[in-house]
Design a protein around this motif. Structure first.
Motif, PDB file in Angstrom:
ATOM      1  N   PRO A   8      84.706  24.299  14.847  1.00 17.14           N
ATOM      2  CA  PRO A   8      85.857  24.827  14.113  1.00 17.14           C
ATOM      3  C   PRO A   8      86.366  23.847  13.069  1.00 17.14           C
ATOM      4  O   PRO A   8      86.727  24.234  11.958  1.00 17.14           O
ATOM      5  N   LEU A   9      86.376  22.558  13.418  1.00 19.67           N
ATOM      6  CA  LEU A   9      86.844  21.539  12.474  1.00 19.67           C
ATOM      7  C   LEU A   9      85.943  21.501  11.245  1.00 19.67           C
ATOM      8  O   LEU A   9      86.412  21.404  10.109  1.00 19.67           O
ATOM      9  N   VAL A  11      84.133  23.946  10.117  1.00 18.36           N
ATOM     10  CA  VAL A  11      84.374  25.162   9.339  1.00 18.36           C
ATOM     11  C   VAL A  11      85.617  24.985   8.482  1.00 18.36           C
ATOM     12  O   VAL A  11      85.638  25.316   7.297  1.00 18.36           O
ATOM     13  N   LEU A  12      86.677  24.408   9.081  1.00 17.37           N
ATOM     14  CA  LEU A  12      87.917  24.172   8.346  1.00 17.37           C
ATOM     15  C   LEU A  12      87.676  23.235   7.168  1.00 17.37           C
ATOM     16  O   LEU A  12      88.144  23.478   6.048  1.00 17.37           O
ATOM     17  N   ALA A  13      86.905  22.159   7.422  1.00 18.05           N
ATOM     18  CA  ALA A  13      86.619  21.188   6.361  1.00 18.05           C
ATOM     19  C   ALA A  13      85.871  21.861   5.214  1.00 18.05           C
ATOM     20  O   ALA A  13      86.191  21.648   4.037  1.00 18.05           O
ATOM     21  N   LEU A  15      85.935  25.048   4.415  1.00 17.61           N
ATOM     22  CA  LEU A  15      86.866  25.952   3.761  1.00 17.61           C
ATOM     23  C   LEU A  15      87.763  25.181   2.797  1.00 17.61           C
ATOM     24  O   LEU A  15      87.948  25.566   1.636  1.00 17.61           O
ATOM     25  N   LEU A  16      88.309  24.054   3.287  1.00 16.31           N
ATOM     26  CA  LEU A  16      89.192  23.238   2.449  1.00 16.31           C
ATOM     27  C   LEU A  16      88.442  22.716   1.235  1.00 16.31           C
ATOM     28  O   LEU A  16      88.954  22.741   0.126  1.00 16.31           O
TER      29      LEU A  16
END
Lengths: 174, 136
Positions: A8-9, A11-13, A15-16
């Motif tokens: 998840p981290l 994926v977040l990175a 996305l950002l």
């Protein structure tokens, strides 16, 4: 299974990173006409000022390339563009105008104030011809070859730095 | 004092006119008398993208060009033209960019496949979860 925790981290990175990238380099928002390489759609516009003839599609198939400038008296960048158009005219470029959503007195005033590089000016009171050419604003210019085929679209005002490009495109259209 | 007045004057100053002096086109903000035709026009206008306020439909936008496009759409619908033909005419000029309705072009395939892919991923995750719980 440890590594799966960080998915998840990651994926977040990602996305950002994507968001930051698009913020830093925004996409191109200009909408080009898809009619380049195709004949000018049929149209016939009444004269925008009494002193000059109107403009029709047939006038554009004149045997030599022409520059069709879409402008308006209420358009601020158009004022600066007139000087460049006059420079082009002095170099022998045939220029026609389409005045979008304009009144006779306003066009006449615009020409008297800023100069008049146009051979013909058609009045397009409801942007109909502008839309049928695939233009999305003022000022915009189209280079039409001698057979009436659209060869190039210039979006925005023609700046002095664009003159060599425009002349080259006119040469190509011969 | 002068500076304050100047600053206040700037606050209330009108930005340079970017709109024409002509009134809006006749059908830009007027409904067609035939409700069936008006419904067709409205549906199409909701799906045609405004060239000025990109991200709004021409039905939503207050831009003059959007008004002129609404006028164009209503006129053509009133003349009996099919909405699909009008959309096609616009796409011919501006590309599929102008239409909000997703197409079946290859460029739009991810759009159609994404929900399926997400469902499959979701099912996979769920299965994994249930297994873990049973195991634990």
């Amino acid at each position: 299974m440890r590594a799966a925790r960080f998915v998840p981290l990651a994926v977040l990175a990602l996305l950002l990173a994507g968001l930051v990238w698009r913020l830093a380099t925004p996409g191109d928002t200009t909408v080009g006409s898809k009619l380049q390489g195709q004949p000018v759609p049929a149209f016939a516009l009444a004269a925008a000022v009494p002193a000059k003839p109107g403009l029709s599609a047939a006038d554009l198939a004149s045997g030599k390339p022409r520059l069709v400038n879409i402008f308006a008296s209420w358009c601020v960048p158009c004022i600066g563009e007139v000087k460049v158009l006059q420079d082009l005219k002095a170099r022998g470029v045939a220029i026609d105008g389409i005045a979008v959503r304009d009144r006779v007195e306003d066009v006449a005033d615009f020409l008297a104030r800023n100069g008049d590089p146009y051979e013909r000016i058609g009045s397009d009171p409801q942007s109909g011809v502008q839309i049928s050419l695939g233009s999305s604003g003022v000022p915009e210019s189209f280079i039409v070859d001698g057979r009436g085929v659209i060869r190039y679209q210039h979006i925005g005002a023609i700046e002095p730095a664009d003159v060599p490009l425009i002349l080259a495109k006119l040469e190509d259209a011969k | 004092m002068k500076r304050v007045v100047l600053a206040l004057a700037l606050v209330v100053a009108c930005p340079a006119a970017a709109d024409s002096n002509l009134p809006p086109a006749y059908w830009s903000d007027r409904q067609l008398p035939d409700p069936r035709q008006e419904a067709q026009a409205q549906k199409l206008m909701d799906e045609i993208r405004c060239l000025v306020c990109q991200g709004q439909s021409i039905a939503d936008s207050n831009a003059e060009l959007a008004g002129d496009m609404r006028d164009l759409v209503r006129r053509r619908i009133a003349a009996g033209e099919k909405p699909a033909a009008i959309r096609g005419w616009l796409v011919q000029r501006y590309g599929s960019w102008i239409s909000y309705k997703p197409t079946d072009e290859p460029a739009a395939w991810p759009l159609w496949l994404a929900p399926l892919a997400l469902l499959v991923i979701g099912a996979f995750l769920l299965r994994h979860r249930i297994r873990l719980r049973r195991g634990g």
